[in-house]
Design an enzyme around this catalytic site. Structure first.
Site, PDB file in Angstrom:
ATOM      1  N   GLU A  88      34.290  38.175  48.206  1.00 45.06           N
ATOM      2  CA  GLU A  88      35.311  37.901  48.848  1.00 45.06           C
ATOM      3  C   GLU A  88      35.833  38.723  49.744  1.00 45.06           C
ATOM      4  OE1 GLU A  88      37.873  36.878  45.723  1.00 45.06           O
ATOM      5  OE2 GLU A  88      37.047  35.258  45.093  1.00 45.06           O
ATOM      6  N   ARG A 123      35.823  33.180  38.583  1.00 49.26           N
ATOM      7  CA  ARG A 123      35.440  34.213  39.425  1.00 49.26           C
ATOM      8  C   ARG A 123      34.104  34.042  40.043  1.00 49.26           C
ATOM      9  NH1 ARG A 123      39.704  36.027  38.751  1.00 49.26           N
ATOM     10  NH2 ARG A 123      40.130  38.071  37.989  1.00 49.26           N
ATOM     11  N   HIS A 126      40.889  32.020  46.816  1.00 50.52           N
ATOM     12  CA  HIS A 126      41.404  32.574  45.491  1.00 50.52           C
ATOM     13  C   HIS A 126      43.160  32.622  45.343  1.00 50.52           C
ATOM     14  CE1 HIS A 126      39.966  35.771  42.232  1.00 50.52           C
ATOM     15  NE2 HIS A 126      40.748  35.179  41.738  1.00 50.52           N
TER      16      HIS A 126
END
Length: 316
Positions: A259, A230, A286
């Site tokens: 993000e 993360r 991601h």
């Protein structure tokens, strides 16, 4: 058994048929707004989410019949776990469904970083043929330090065995997992020996901002960083300072501190522009763990756990 499950995020199309196979009625509403979810949830025993939906006290208090929450993936940072469990609602996730995809992506990013593949590709496309400037570093010569030995960390270690590199693992909550291929170590030993740091921990209040400049300052060597966990675990400003100082030789990042690019402040955008312009940083959006195969496999893992919850004999 008459149960209904509300699905509020995009999932592989197989999810509805799989739920039906175990006698649960699926209601697929991936475009549902927060307000619509709050209006609907009181009629459902099950809720399936990915990363769009936050399961907080407000939602749980409206979910009068809820018996389980399924997270299509590994991380539970969108769920108020303590409050959900206090209401006797079972939380199910599916790290087994995408651990292999994540591990492969992590190895790919690390090899890319060590061998300057992105940089070399850009240069060749611009008629620059610089062999010396793109000389690579062999992974077999390195000591890889891993923090977190859950499903993701273990799958990554399994892939590393093919490279004959030394592997050190620290996990605050697990003991006794060391083998001839994996050294279970303290943070102090990792600080002393690691050439590469790979993160495989969930985002919690304990880990948010944990891997900062002070943390990296304890490493005896300058190191490479791999983060497929993360982004919020590492402050972006600290990351830039470490790259500037040379403490970080390079970084491979599948995740960022923030993000949702359309929600960046001017300061955050400036920090990211700085990061994106660096030749010793490899980035992906991601997608570690996000393959065509894992998209479907996550459903199978989740439905299998739902079947177990209701003691249903079922195999995908």
């Amino acid at each position: 058994m008459s149960k209904k499950c509300l699905i509020v995020d995009e999932m592989h199309e197989s999810i509805q048929d799989l739920l039906s196979q175990i006698g649960i009625e699926p209601v697929y509403r991936p475009k549902a707004s927060r307000e619509e979810i709050l209006d609907l949830i009181s009629d459902f025993e099950g809720l399936l989410i990915r990363s769009k939906t936050t399961v907080d006290r407000e939602l749980v208090d409206k979910a009068k019949k809820l018996e389980f929450i399924g997270r299509a993936g590994a991380g539970l940072d969108k769920i108020d776990v303590e409050y959900v469990e206090s209401r006797d609602i079972e939380i199910l996730n599916a790290p087994e469904g995408n651990r292999d995809a994540l591990a492969e992506h992590a190895v790919a990013m690390l090899l890319n970083l060590l061998n300057n593949i992105n940089r070399a590709d850009r240069e060749v496309r611009n008629w620059i043929w610089d062999r010396e400037g793109n000389r690579g570093v062999e992974l077999s010569d390195k000591t890889v330090g891993i923090i977190g030995y859950g499903h993701m960390g273990q799958a990554f270690v399994q892939r590393l065995r093919a490279f004959d590199c030394r592997v050190l693992v620290y996990d605050k909550y697990k003991k006794g997992f060391g083998t001839k291929n994996v050294e279970e170590v303290s943070l102090e030993k990792m600080f002393a020996k690691a050439d590469v740091l790979s993160l495989h921990v969930p985002l919690t209040e304990e880990t948010r901002g944990w891997i900062d400049a002070e943390f990296f300052g304890q490493f005896k060597k300058n190191i490479y960083l791999l983060n497929t966990a993360r982004g919020e675990i590492i402050p972006t400003r600290d990351l830039l300072d470490l790259l500037d100082s040379g403490k970080l030789i390079g970084a491979a990042l599948d995740v960022l501190e923030k993000e949702k690019f359309d929600q960046l402040s001017a300061e955050q955008k400036s920090l990211f522009e700085n990061l994106f312009n660096r030749k010793n940083v490899v980035l992906s959006p991601h997608v570690g763990g996000w393959t065509f195969a894992s998209f479907k496999r996550i459903n199978e893992v989740l439905v299998g756990k739902i079947a177990t919850h209701y003691r249903i004999d079922w195999n995908a």
